[in-house]
Each structure stands twice: as C-alpha cells, then as structure tokens.
Design a protein around this motif. Structure first.
Motif, PDB file in Angstrom:
ATOM      1  N   THR A  60       3.419  26.789  -8.247  1.00 18.70           N
ATOM      2  CA  THR A  60       3.116  27.064  -9.741  1.00 18.70           C
ATOM      3  C   THR A  60       3.788  28.231 -10.184  1.00 18.70           C
ATOM      4  O   THR A  60       4.481  28.253 -11.342  1.00 18.70           O
TER       5      THR A  60
ATOM      6  N   PHE B 220       7.837  27.794 -10.155  1.00 20.83           N
ATOM      7  CA  PHE B 220       8.289  26.822 -11.158  1.00 20.83           C
ATOM      8  C   PHE B 220       8.286  27.402 -12.629  1.00 20.83           C
ATOM      9  O   PHE B 220       9.078  27.092 -13.426  1.00 20.83           O
ATOM     10  N   THR B 221       6.965  28.114 -12.732  1.00 20.15           N
ATOM     11  CA  THR B 221       6.669  28.693 -13.935  1.00 20.15           C
ATOM     12  C   THR B 221       7.625  29.951 -14.177  1.00 20.15           C
ATOM     13  O   THR B 221       7.924  29.973 -15.609  1.00 20.15           O
TER      14      THR B 221
ATOM     15  N   ASN C   5       6.924  24.160 -16.235  1.00 13.34           N
ATOM     16  CA  ASN C   5       5.507  23.951 -16.642  1.00 13.34           C
ATOM     17  C   ASN C   5       4.715  23.382 -15.644  1.00 13.34           C
ATOM     18  O   ASN C   5       5.263  22.316 -14.902  1.00 13.34           O
ATOM     19  N   VAL C   6       3.528  23.580 -14.697  1.00 18.23           N
ATOM     20  CA  VAL C   6       2.789  22.873 -13.794  1.00 18.23           C
ATOM     21  C   VAL C   6       1.491  22.743 -14.280  1.00 18.23           C
ATOM     22  O   VAL C   6       0.800  23.765 -14.735  1.00 18.23           O
TER      23      VAL C   6
ATOM     24  N   ARG D  44      -2.084  20.889 -13.108  1.00 16.83           N
ATOM     25  CA  ARG D  44      -3.008  19.874 -11.988  1.00 16.83           C
ATOM     26  C   ARG D  44      -3.873  18.946 -12.760  1.00 16.83           C
ATOM     27  O   ARG D  44      -4.576  19.198 -13.635  1.00 16.83           O
TER      28      ARG D  44
ATOM     29  N   TYR E   7       7.910  19.403 -16.922  1.00 21.92           N
ATOM     30  CA  TYR E   7       6.603  19.491 -16.240  1.00 21.92           C
ATOM     31  C   TYR E   7       6.435  18.958 -15.014  1.00 21.92           C
ATOM     32  O   TYR E   7       7.270  17.989 -14.750  1.00 21.92           O
ATOM     33  N   THR E   8       5.691  19.660 -14.123  1.00 17.54           N
ATOM     34  CA  THR E   8       5.490  18.896 -12.908  1.00 17.54           C
ATOM     35  C   THR E   8       3.913  18.984 -12.992  1.00 17.54           C
ATOM     36  O   THR E   8       3.131  19.721 -13.264  1.00 17.54           O
TER      37      THR E   8
ATOM     38  N   LEU F 277       1.035  18.062 -11.102  1.00 19.79           N
ATOM     39  CA  LEU F 277       0.482  17.892  -9.461  1.00 19.79           C
ATOM     40  C   LEU F 277      -0.762  16.957  -9.439  1.00 19.79           C
ATOM     41  O   LEU F 277      -1.829  17.112 -10.029  1.00 19.79           O
TER      42      LEU F 277
END
Ligand code: SF4
Lengths: 511, 270
Positions: free
Chosen positions: B95, B98-99, B104-105, B107, B265-266, B268
């Motif tokens: 997080t 990547f951020t 953007n991450v 959950r 965006y990831t 999770l």
C-alpha cells in the motif's frame, strides 16, 4: 488477429474512437493533486547495495563470457515463440532489414519508443528518406520533434521550452488554441499520439534485456508508450544490441533491482513488460508479426579485449552520466556520438573501431572515478579511460584538450537557436530532412542512456573541432542562462542527487 | 510460490476455434503472399546465425559452447531469497509503495464490495465506457446490473469488434492481477484471449483486482516461476505495473496519464 479481422476492417479504419476528454482532464488532476499535497516521494533505500552490485556484475560477466551460448539459446527460443530473428553486423545491415520489412508492409508510418540502437543506426533518417513517417512517442521527444529541434537536457528534452512555448507549438499542431496548462497539453499529446498509435503500420522498440531461456524480451519505461508500441500496431520490430542477454527470469530480478534505482531512483519503473512472441491466435491485441534484429555494430570487437570486454556489461542506466562532472558541464552533444557521458567516452571509440578519431573525448574526462562508484554493474570506466589515453599516446596522438574550458553549455541550452547552430557546426553528415512543416534535425544525444535519443553522425568532425567552434560561438553570446531554465535544471539535478543518495546508501535494513 | 500465485484462473471459452491452440503464435496464419519474403529472410537469418555465433566464439578465443555452462550466480543474492514479510507487512508495504508513486490501494472483503465501489466511482467520475477482462472475477462485480447506463464490454467476448479501439475509448478498464510484489509495489497482469493487454493500458482509469493471497514480498517471487513454467506456456505479454503512467517532460512538472492510465486502483480482495 482472429479470423474475423478481414471482415471488420483494420483497427486503422475503425480508429474513430470516442475519447471522453473531460474525463481524462479530471483524472489527471485527481492524481497530480494528490501527489503534490502528499510528501515528496523518497526513493527506496535498498539494503546490501554492494552485494547487489557484485551480483549484477557477476551475472553480466558470466553472460558475456558465454555469449555465443546464451545468444544462440535466445535466438532458438524466440524463433520457437514465433519471432522472426535477424542478424545485423552493422548499421547498414540493420537499416536494410528494417526497410525490407517496412516495404513489405507498405508502411506509411512507424511509431517508436525509446531505443538507443535505433539511434545508433539512424533508423529515423532512413525511414524518412523513404517517405515513411517516424514518430517518437515519448512526450518530450514528441514536442521537440514538432519544433524541429534537438533535445536540450538529458532528462527533460524540452526543458528549454516553457509551457507557453509548448502550448504555442501544440496549438499549431492542433489547429486550435490550447491553454498553457500541463494537464491540457499532455492530454492533447495523449489524444494525438493515440490516433498515431492506432494508425501506425509498425511499432519499433529497443530492448532492455532479452531472456535466453524463454526467448522473451523485456522493456522498462514510465509513460506506457513502449507498451503501446508492443500492443497496438500489427507489426513490431525490436532492435537489440547483441549483448542485451540475461540467462533467466531469476537473473532479471537482479537487473530490475539495479536498473531503475540507478537510472531514476525508482523502486521499479511504472511499467516493466516481458514480451514472449507475437500475439497468440486467439488474442485480440498484440502484434501479429514480431521481428527482433540483433545488432553487432562494433560490439563484438570488445570481446576478448581484456581491457574493454566489460563494456558489454553495461545496462544503460545513465548513472555514470549523472555523476560525471565533465558531462554535467558540457552536456551530451559535445561527445558527438549516440552514447554520451563516461560510458559514451569509452564505448563510442570502441564501437567506431577508431580510437584515434574519438579519443579526444577520453581526454575530456576528469578521471575522478565517480562513474565507477555509480555504476550498478561495477564497470571500471575510469580504468578504461586511462587505457584509452595510453593507447592514444602509444600512437602518438598528443592532446591538450584537458586545458580547454568547459563552460558554455548552460548558455547554449537556454537558447534553442544556438543549439541548432551548434549542431550545424557539428557538420552533420546527412543532409537535414525537409519534412512537412519544416526541417527535422534530430540532434545530439543530450539525453542519458535511459532515455533514448537520436544522434546523427558527427563522425566527420572531431570533438575538439566541434568544441572550438562551439566555444567561439558561445563566447559571442552573453553568458547568462535564462533564470527559469536554470531553476528547472537545478531542480532536476537536486531531485536526482536526492534520489541517488537515498537509493545508494541503503544500510543493512530493507527499508 | 505454491498455490498462492496461480497465474491463470479458470477462463470461459472465448473464441470457439478448435483448430487453433491457445498458444499458436499468430505468424502461422499469414497468407502465402507474405510467406515468400518472410521465408527468404528466415533462410538468410539461419545462414547468418552460425557465422554470427562463431564470430563471437572466435573473439572470445575458444570453441563454440554447446552445453549449458554452470551459472553459479543465478538470480538475486542468497540472503535476499529468504526475505519474506508476513501478510500484514506485505499489505502495509504494498500500500505504501503503490501509493507513494500516485497509485491507490483499497482493501475489500469481497468482489461484491469491489463491484459496489467501482460502480460508485464510475458515477462520481461520470464514466461512459468500461471494458473489463472476460473473467469470472470481473463478471462477479455485476457492473452490468449496477450501471445500466454505462456501456460495459467484456474483452474479446465476440469477434466482430475492434477491441483495441474499444479499450482506447474506455474510461475505465478492469483487470485481474496474477500476482503482486510488496517490495516494489507492483502488480503483474498477463495476456490471453480473455485478458487483453489493452485493458490495463488504454483506458484512462485502470482498476486492478488483487486477491490477497496473490500478494508476495519480492519481485523475484513473480519472476522466477516463469523459468520453470516452460517457454511454450508463457503468455505473450507479462506486464508489471507499479503505478500511473507518468512523465516530467513539460517544465519538469509531473504529469500523469501520458500514454497509459492516469488513475490506477488496486483493490485488495480478501
Ligand atoms: S556504464 Fe554507465 S550506463 Fe552503463 S551500467 Fe554503468 S553506470 Fe550504467
């Protein structure tokens, strides 16, 4: 393509895509605002840097020492993947192969992502001579291509242009007035080049690494244009130096750790792509036909030379350029070859097999050893420079260049007209190309290794001659640099310094 | 990497084409007018290959090497190969990394939740076109039901479509990650008939679904398995994505979304 492609026409014919421009504009703001308000991104501290360097060196040494085996393995595997592999001993042969493919495809345009080898063999010039448009797709490169100028900075090719000038250029290109807003301007280029991508008959790339055991090629980049080049056009041509090999994906991890950290201080470039053959029959994108041209062009001359074989270990990160005091003073164009900086000072004479003509460059180096310290695969560039000088002295080419002043570059880069002048002084071997709106001068390699630029042959002219004439020209100019340009340059250097120091001093911890 | 990173989820049959294997390179489908000159180049290349390799061996002052040499320094330093974070650390580092570069991450517990989030974002951003990989996971987002006014297409779901153009005009592209590495903040996506490379590249926004068990510590955990998979089983495109497309080419000011997606965006999942 799937079998239906013939009935529904090519993408080119159907390129009437409906872009939602407002959406893009808002999207860009969304991310940049967040980044600006957030704290400045620090580069990764990566532990055990020396151990990684040593590992990188060992892998490169091993690969080059067994190059016939690994290159052959790569070729066999790439062929099995459906790639058409070609061999070129020199620039002429490489160009011939490209032109043969382009003719067969009746190509009207070739869209390119960064490739040092394509600069080395002057592929743009050859294409344009045959009436084929060669489009560089990096943002900065596209801007200066529009302006018919050369790049002015190793990192930011269009830094001698402010956003108002860029807006003017792009407005002319667009046929409408574009506001001098980075987001709008970049958005325009995105849209424009997207059309070019969809229309292009051929995509052309370089190759950062080629994996012998699976016949895959690997590209590192931040903008996404190399992915576009390997995804959208029907035909892909990759120009690859014969030494770009690593044995396995496991070895790629080491290169992927060393390259971005050394080049830009990033943990990894935004994109790393492993391409294994053309698109599969059932896939709906990717190139239908893929060519890899393996280029020697003087590289094999280094093999078996105890003093210079390690040149082939270079992974083109540009770290040695960034730390070199001479390079920072005079900039890349004065080196007069495709490759600049300390590595260029050694590689250029090596590739040209003509040490006597080129070794002026070696004299320009201050031999401080910073390049070796910075090199992620520990190439002893300073030793090589000493060897070059020794060989020169042995041949009776004395030289007083060290005494020459190295000022003038800063003045030069503040004014693009002076650049053009400087380049004319370089007596560019080829005639400038008259193309559409004006003259296309693809100028000297002012960008570093990691961001690839075209350099026309300056070989008819020695560095010393160029420099003398250049100094005379710049002496006549006021020695002041546009404060805005200076500020942007200093910012770039500061950022890079920051990245370098944080990325290279990592202690034992992993973070 | 055991079962945590099975690169391929079960895919629906896409293009009913029994003759062509999933892995047939496209070059075999060229018509004969092309074949002649390609054949000619191929013959030339094969003839030259031996000279080229012999020349290298000559320069190295030894006979050609035909057997695989011992490669004692293969891959990362040993100490690195045992380095692993626990799940909480992996999530935290992924997080963070990547951020930091503008990604953007988030959950999510389920794909259901992810679907609701994507629908909400689409409305907020006023998306008009969405393209998704044609996979059970992206179908389970039920976007078609959630966004009846948005034109949503599943990649390569029918052959009579210019898929590259569809992806190029899309506001949002939705893909499933085959793996991710926390240390570099990187997701890996691969290409196949139902997973176009364009889907993660051409749309303005890219949303990556990352099942949490596919998140690894090191990049090597994503790379090394390809060595043992066998050349013929590699997908044509293996893409590692570490954030939004970026450039600093205008006045050294960071611009994003130059060629690739500007918002990434990831999600999770799990
Ligand atoms: S010689 Fe220069 S460009 Fe090459 S790997 Fe070393 S530092 Fe990087």
């Amino acid at each position: 393509m799937n079998p239906a492609s013939s009935t529904r026409g090519t993408v080119k014919e159907r390129a009437d895509i409906a872009l939602n421009d407002d959406f893009l504009r808002n999207a860009v703001r969304f991310t940049t605002d967040r980044l600006r308000s957030g704290k400045k991104v620090a580069s990764t501290e990566h532990g055990n840097w020396e151990e990684w360097r040593e590992r990188g060196r060992q892998i490169r040494l091993h690969t080059i020492a067994h190059l016939d085996y690994y290159l052959n393995l790569f070729v066999e595997n790439a062929r099995s993947n459906g790639v058409h592999v070609h061999f070129a001993d020199n620039a002429v042969e490489a160009t011939d192969i490209v032109m043969t493919i382009a003719r067969q495809k009746e190509a009207q345009s070739v869209i390119k992502s960064k490739s040092m080898v394509s600069e080395e063999v002057h592929i743009n010039q050859a294409l344009e001579l045959s009436g084929i448009e060669a489009i560089e797709s990096d943002l900065g490169e596209y801007i200066i291509q529009l302006a018919g100028e050369g790049p002015s900075h190793i990192v930011i090719p269009a830094i001698h242009k402010n956003r108002y000038q860029i807006a003017e250029l792009l407005s002319e290109d667009a046929g409408e007035t574009l506001e001098p807003d980075t987001t709008i301007l970049a958005g325009y280029v995105r849209r424009k080049l997207r059309q070019k991508f969809l229309e292009a008959d051929i995509g052309m790339t370089g190759c950062n690494f080629a994996i012998a055991e699976t016949g895959s090629m690997v590209l590192f980049e931040n903008e996404g244009n190399a992915r576009m080049v390997t995804t959208v056009p029907k035909t892909q041509i990759t120009l690859m130096g014969m030494e770009r090999i690593v044995p396995s994906w496991a070895d790629l991890e080491v290169m992927a750790t060393l390259l971005p950290r050394s080049a830009t201080g990033q943990r990894l470039t935004m994109y790393m792509s492993g391409i294994t053959g053309p698109k599969r029959t059932v896939d709906a994108d990717g190139p239908e036909e893929m060519h890899i041209i393996i280029v020697d062009n003087g590289r094999s001359q280094q093999l078996g030379d105890p003093e210079f074989q390690e040149l082939l270990n270079c992974i083109r990160c540009g770290a040695c350029l960034n730390v070199c005091p001479v390079y920072r003073q005079i900039g890349g164009h004065s080196y007069g070859g495709t490759y600049s900086g300390p590595i260029g000072a050694v590689l250029t004479p090596a590739l040209n097999k003509n040490v006597a003509e080129w070794d002026d460059i070696a004299s320009a180096s201050s031999l401080c050893g910073a390049c070796y310290e910075a090199c992620p695969v520990k190439i002893p560039l300073h030793d090589m420079l000493v060897s070059l000088r020794r060989r020169k002295v042995e041949r009776g080419h004395g030289d007083k260049l060290e005494a020459l002043g190295m000022r003038g570059f800063a003045t030069l880069m503040a004014n693009s007209k002076r650049f053009a002048l400087a380049m004319r002084l370089g007596k560019i071997a080829q005639k400038p190309f008259v193309h559409n709106s004006g003259i296309h001068l693809k100028l000297g390699p002012l960008k570093g290794w990691n961001t690839y630029r075209v350099a026309p042959t300056l070989a008819n002219h020695s560095f010393r001659d160029q420099w003398k004439e250049l100094s005379a020209e710049t002496a006549a100019q006021p020695k002041t640099i546009d404060p805005a340009v200076r500020q942007r340059m200093e910012q770039v250097l500061a950022d890079r310094q920051h990245n370098k120091s944080t990325s290279r001093t990592g202690g034992e911890s992993h973070e | 990497m055991s079962n945590t990173n099975q690169p391929f989820s079960a895919k629906p049959p896409v293009v009913p084409n029994p003759e062509s294997s999933h892995l047939t390179p496209d070059h075999e489908q060229h018509d004969s007018s092309q074949a002649d000159w390609l054949d000619e180049l191929e013959q030339k290349s094969k003839a030259k290959q031996q000279t080229f390799m012999n020349h290298i061996a000559d320069r190295l002052q030894r006979p050609r090497i035909q057997e695989a040499p011992k490669h004692p320094f293969r891959g990362a330093p040993e100490i690195w190969q045992d380095f692993n974070w626990n799940e909480a650390e992996k999530i935290e580092k992924f997080t963070k990394h990547f951020t930091e570069v503008g990604g953007n991450v988030l959950r999510m517990q389920t794909l259901e939740e992810a679907g609701a989030f994507i629908a909400e974002q689409s409305r907020l951003l006023n998306a008009q076109y969405i393209v998704r990989q044609q996979l059970p996971e992206t179908e389970a987002l039920t976007l078609e039901a959630r966004l009846p006014h948005v034109q949503i297409s599943a990649w390569n779901s029918h052959t009579e479509e210019a898929w590259k153009a569809r992806a190029a005009e899309a506001d949002i592209g939705i893909v499933l990650a085959d793996g991710a590495a926390a240390y570099t903040g990187t997701v890996m996506v691969t290409s196949s008939a139902s997973q176009g490379r364009s889907v993660s590249l051409l749309p303005t926004v890219c949303i990556v679904l990352l099942p949490i068990e596919r998140l690894q510590t090191r990049l090597g955990e994503l790379l090394i398995p390809w060595d043992s998979k066998g050349r013929e089983n590699l997908p044509a495109g293996i893409h590692f994505i570490s954030g939004p497309s970026r450039s600093s080419d205008i006045e050294n000011e960071l611009t994003i979304g130059v060629h690739g997606p500007g918002i990434v965006y990831t999600l999770l999942i799990g």
